[in-house]
Structure formats: C-alpha cells, structure tokens
Design a protein around this motif. Structure first.
Motif, PDB file in Angstrom:
ATOM      1  N   UNK A   6       0.641  -0.826   0.540  1.00  0.00           N
ATOM      2  CA  UNK A   6       0.403   0.039   0.018  1.00  0.00           C
ATOM      3  C   UNK A   6       1.107   1.033  -0.074  1.00  0.00           C
ATOM      4  N   UNK A   7       2.131   1.250  -0.626  1.00  0.00           N
ATOM      5  CA  UNK A   7       2.905   1.976  -0.599  1.00  0.00           C
ATOM      6  C   UNK A   7       2.515   3.897  -1.671  1.00  0.00           C
ATOM      7  N   UNK A   8       1.841   3.165  -2.433  1.00  0.00           N
ATOM      8  CA  UNK A   8       1.243   4.528  -3.881  1.00  0.00           C
ATOM      9  C   UNK A   8       0.845   5.227  -3.051  1.00  0.00           C
ATOM     10  N   UNK A   9       1.256   6.897  -3.090  1.00  0.00           N
ATOM     11  CA  UNK A   9      -0.184   8.134  -2.422  1.00  0.00           C
ATOM     12  C   UNK A   9       1.492   8.598  -1.704  1.00  0.00           C
ATOM     13  N   UNK A  10       1.515   7.613  -0.564  1.00  0.00           N
ATOM     14  CA  UNK A  10       1.791   7.942   1.193  1.00  0.00           C
ATOM     15  C   UNK A  10       3.346   9.022   1.152  1.00  0.00           C
ATOM     16  N   UNK A  11       3.038   9.798   1.798  1.00  0.00           N
ATOM     17  CA  UNK A  11       4.351  10.582   1.846  1.00  0.00           C
ATOM     18  C   UNK A  11       5.458  10.259   3.641  1.00  0.00           C
ATOM     19  N   UNK A  12       6.173   9.192   3.118  1.00  0.00           N
ATOM     20  CA  UNK A  12       6.886   8.685   4.148  1.00  0.00           C
ATOM     21  C   UNK A  12       8.218   9.392   4.189  1.00  0.00           C
ATOM     22  N   UNK A  13       8.761  10.546   4.211  1.00  0.00           N
ATOM     23  CA  UNK A  13       9.675  11.075   4.536  1.00  0.00           C
ATOM     24  C   UNK A  13      10.924  10.255   4.796  1.00  0.00           C
ATOM     25  N   UNK A  14      11.937  10.537   3.561  1.00  0.00           N
ATOM     26  CA  UNK A  14      13.201   9.349   3.485  1.00  0.00           C
ATOM     27  C   UNK A  14      14.274  10.253   3.565  1.00  0.00           C
ATOM     28  N   UNK A  15      15.201   9.516   3.959  1.00  0.00           N
ATOM     29  CA  UNK A  15      16.878  10.547   4.427  1.00  0.00           C
ATOM     30  C   UNK A  15      17.711   9.123   3.656  1.00  0.00           C
ATOM     31  N   UNK A  16      18.769  10.012   3.642  1.00  0.00           N
ATOM     32  CA  UNK A  16      20.045   9.629   2.682  1.00  0.00           C
ATOM     33  C   UNK A  16      21.153   8.890   3.938  1.00  0.00           C
ATOM     34  N   UNK A  17      21.692   8.319   4.377  1.00  0.00           N
ATOM     35  CA  UNK A  17      23.224   7.942   5.216  1.00  0.00           C
ATOM     36  C   UNK A  17      24.510   8.849   4.323  1.00  0.00           C
ATOM     37  N   UNK A  18      25.019   9.371   4.912  1.00  0.00           N
ATOM     38  CA  UNK A  18      26.485   9.854   4.464  1.00  0.00           C
ATOM     39  C   UNK A  18      27.215   9.059   4.290  1.00  0.00           C
ATOM     40  N   UNK A  19      26.904   7.859   3.245  1.00  0.00           N
ATOM     41  CA  UNK A  19      28.248   7.434   2.957  1.00  0.00           C
ATOM     42  C   UNK A  19      28.521   6.620   1.101  1.00  0.00           C
ATOM     43  N   UNK A  20      29.358   7.278   1.275  1.00  0.00           N
ATOM     44  CA  UNK A  20      30.168   6.993  -0.419  1.00  0.00           C
ATOM     45  C   UNK A  20      29.629   8.134  -0.597  1.00  0.00           C
ATOM     46  N   UNK A  21      28.661   7.877  -1.886  1.00  0.00           N
ATOM     47  CA  UNK A  21      28.103   8.824  -3.046  1.00  0.00           C
ATOM     48  C   UNK A  21      26.608   9.823  -2.216  1.00  0.00           C
ATOM     49  N   UNK A  22      26.486   9.221  -1.140  1.00  0.00           N
ATOM     50  CA  UNK A  22      25.119   9.599  -0.045  1.00  0.00           C
ATOM     51  C   UNK A  22      24.877  10.706  -0.300  1.00  0.00           C
ATOM     52  N   UNK A  23      26.006  12.051   0.078  1.00  0.00           N
ATOM     53  CA  UNK A  23      25.426  13.432   0.472  1.00  0.00           C
ATOM     54  C   UNK A  23      25.488  13.973  -0.997  1.00  0.00           C
ATOM     55  N   UNK A  24      25.884  13.565  -2.147  1.00  0.00           N
ATOM     56  CA  UNK A  24      25.069  13.711  -4.075  1.00  0.00           C
ATOM     57  C   UNK A  24      23.825  13.262  -3.767  1.00  0.00           C
ATOM     58  N   UNK A  25      23.990  12.279  -3.315  1.00  0.00           N
ATOM     59  CA  UNK A  25      22.512  10.606  -3.983  1.00  0.00           C
ATOM     60  C   UNK A  25      21.196  11.567  -3.292  1.00  0.00           C
ATOM     61  N   UNK A  26      21.398  12.289  -1.842  1.00  0.00           N
ATOM     62  CA  UNK A  26      20.435  12.852  -1.014  1.00  0.00           C
ATOM     63  C   UNK A  26      20.064  14.666  -2.152  1.00  0.00           C
ATOM     64  N   UNK A  27      21.045  14.635  -2.195  1.00  0.00           N
ATOM     65  CA  UNK A  27      20.472  16.273  -2.339  1.00  0.00           C
ATOM     66  C   UNK A  27      20.427  16.633  -3.875  1.00  0.00           C
ATOM     67  N   UNK A  28      20.613  15.091  -4.827  1.00  0.00           N
ATOM     68  CA  UNK A  28      19.489  14.544  -6.694  1.00  0.00           C
ATOM     69  C   UNK A  28      18.436  14.861  -5.917  1.00  0.00           C
ATOM     70  N   UNK A  29      18.346  14.211  -5.338  1.00  0.00           N
ATOM     71  CA  UNK A  29      16.383  13.591  -5.021  1.00  0.00           C
ATOM     72  C   UNK A  29      16.046  14.527  -3.707  1.00  0.00           C
ATOM     73  N   UNK A  30      16.634  15.527  -3.565  1.00  0.00           N
ATOM     74  CA  UNK A  30      15.854  16.802  -2.924  1.00  0.00           C
ATOM     75  C   UNK A  30      15.527  16.088  -0.593  1.00  0.00           C
TER      76      UNK A  30
END
Length: 351
Positions: free
Chosen positions: A163-187
């Motif tokens: 039942x995930x479709x349409x739900x607002x689940x806050x997502x966070x990215x751990x800063x390992x490797x390219x994590x910072x760039x991936x977090x920034x790219x996806x807002x």
C-alpha cells in the motif's frame, strides 16, 4: 549555547546490541522498552539500524523491529537508520514502509543506506555482489517512484507497491560514499555521522547543501548529525559508558565478529596487543562524552559548525542504568520536556 541546542531537533538511534549473557530476544525486547523510555523523555525520533549476519547484533530486520516499537509507543516517530538498500529489492522496501505508514500514519521515517554485508560471506548470502553499492542511486530513485501517486501500476510491465502508492513517508539518506550527492539530487535530508576528523564534516555538508535540488518532498536541505554521546556525573564515568561498544567494534575488526558487550572494567583490565589498542582508540575517537556542562558545550559547537538541523544520539552501554541516565541528562541539555521532569539518577559507574 543553550539557545543553539534548543533550536535543533533531538532523536535517538538504537542498534539492538546484545550484552554478554543476553539472548537476541532479550536484546530486542530491551530495545522496545528503551523506545518507551526515550519517548517519555521527549525525543522526536527513534531509529533502528540494520546489521545482517553479525553475531552480537540482534537488529537484523529494522522494519520488523520498527513495527514492534511503533506498537509499543504512541507519539515518537519511528524509522530506520537505515535500511541498507543494496541488500534489498526497492519494491519490497516500498511495500514494507507502506505497511508501516498505513498502520502508524504520520509516525514512520525511511532512512536509507548503501552498505553491503558485514563480511564477503554475508554479502554473498544476501545476493549482494561487490558492485551492489554502486547501484544505490538508481535504487533510491526506483524506491521513491513506488510512492508516487501518479503511478497506478496498471498495464503490462507496470508494478504497484501496495500500500505504498500515494503515501508520504519521509526519506533520509545516510552519508556513506556518494550518499550526500544522492540525497541532494533527490531533494532528501542527509544523515551525517560525526567524524573524528571534524574538519571534513563542514565541507561534506556544504557540498550537499550547494547541490541540493528542491523537491516535492523537501524544499530545502536538512542535515541530521549522528553523534555517539554519553553524559554522566563525571567525564571518567561517561567515558566508561562508551567502552563496551568501542571494544566490540575493535574486536570485530580483528576477529570478524562483533562480540556481545562486556563490562567496561573487565575490558580495560585485560591485556591488549598493540593492534587491538590502536583499533580500540580509533573506535573511541570522535565520541562526545563528559559531564553535562562540557558535553553541552561540545554539542553546541558541533551544531554551530555544521549547521545541523537535528542531532541523532546513539549510545549502547553494558547496562541499562548508565545509558538511561545519560539520555536523561542529554534531554536536560536539549531542553526536552521529559528531561526537565527527570531527577538525576545515581551515577552508574560505567555500567
């Protein structure tokens, strides 16, 4: 100093580590009890880590444990810090968080990391090859897509994460490797571990903020600083609280096994090889500890230097009394409502 600490959000990360003499079931039940105590102190989130195939660590399935924690609490947000996406299929992760958010609406967080197995054998058992972490960015994009309400999953080749479709689940990215760039790219918000080399943190965080692209999920960058912190009546007692986990970390780097936590006095009394002493010192580096005043000053400097929006505290002592006393004192430092009400506990003497 006090004003800066009261301007950030305060949360807790638990790893469900096993103490000597405990079973994994004991450690998991202890995590659930601890979540209730943390909620009463006024912390905003309670996150659970993922460590698969690691002796000494019971937290192998953070989404399952999150359901137990959310069931046992009423207000605090519950999430993962994080689900290691290379070990999973994004569709399955989306479905799991869809179920959690459906059962506990408005209380679930989805922290994501890119680490693979603890050892090569564990990675092989998980079906995660050496290049699994390289696909992390694509996996994040796929996972987020399953929550889009404009994707109905109908038609040939289309898959819906119910039942995930349409739900607002806050997502966070751990800063390992390219994590910072991936977090920034996806807002997405970034979770940065406190580094012993504190000069590296501001540059990494500044890079994330500069590259951040506003999204429907987040209009501005958001930084969570994860800190291993301990507070006690004296700096010596606070340092003892961190010894068991640091020694288990050092032991894992020499033996490949994360041993159950032992009493700190026994650890410090045993003979160590030169390599063990070096690894033990490295495992303790970057930790923040002391009495309330000195710890508050250190945390305030970190918050100021990094511009962190949130501080994610972690500590697993050998015994419950010292850890809970530390979190009570940290709650007072942070100005949390439960911290103001809590009377100082007796000194735990490193236990």
């Amino acid at each position: 100093m006090a004003a800066r600490l009261r301007s950030v959000r305060w949360s807790v990360l638990d790893r469900a580590l096993i103490r000597r003499g405990q079973s994994p079931a004991d450690a998991l039940r202890q995590t659930v009890r601890f979540a209730r105590e943390v909620e009463a102190l006024g912390y905003g989130r309670f996150w659970l880590a993922e460590h698969r195939g690691v002796p000494g660590v019971a937290g192998a399935a953070p989404t399952v444990l999150a359901a137990a924690v959310a069931s046992a609490t009423t207000r605090i947000r519950v999430g993962t810090g994080g689900v290691m996406l290379p070990n999973h299929r994004p569709l399955v992760v989306a479905e799991q968080f869809g179920v959690l958010e459906s059962l506990f609406p408005g209380r679930i967080d989805m922290g994501l990391g890119r680490s693979v197995g603890f050892t090569g054998a564990v990675g092989e058992a998980l079906g995660a090859g050496k290049d699994a972490a390289d696909r992390f960015g694509a996996q994040v994009a796929e996972l987020l897509h399953y929550f889009d309400d404009d994707d109905d999953g109908e038609g040939e080749g289309r898959v819906a994460a119910v039942p995930a479709r349409g739900l607002r689940v806050p997502a966070f990215v751990l800063a390992v490797g390219a994590g910072g760039a991936i977090a920034a790219a996806h807002g997405l918000p970034l979770v940065m571990a406190h580094l012993s080399d504190e000069d590296r943190m501001p540059a990494a965080i500044d890079g994330y903020r500069a590259a951040f692209r506003p999204s429907a999920r987040n209009e501005r960058p958001y930084v969570v600083l994860a800190v291993n912190a301990a507070v006690a009546e004296t700096a010596e007692e606070a340092a003892l609280l961190q010894v068991p986990e640091a020694w288990a970390t050092a032991w894992s780097r020499t033996r490949g096994v994360f041993s159950p936590l032992e009493p700190p006095e026994e650890i410090l009394a045993r003979p160590m090889t030169a390599r063990e002493r070096r690894l033990f010192a490295e495992a303790r580096s970057g930790h923040v500890y002391g009495g309330e005043a000195e710890t508050a000053a250190r945390l305030a400097r970190l918050a100021e230097r990094t511009g962190a929006d949130e501080i994610l505290l972690t500590l697993t002592a050998h015994g419950d009394a010292g850890r809970l006393d530390s979190y009570r004192r940290l709650a007072r430092i942070a100005g949390l409502p439960g911290g103001a009400r809590a009377a100082p506990a007796p000194a735990a003497r490193g236990r």
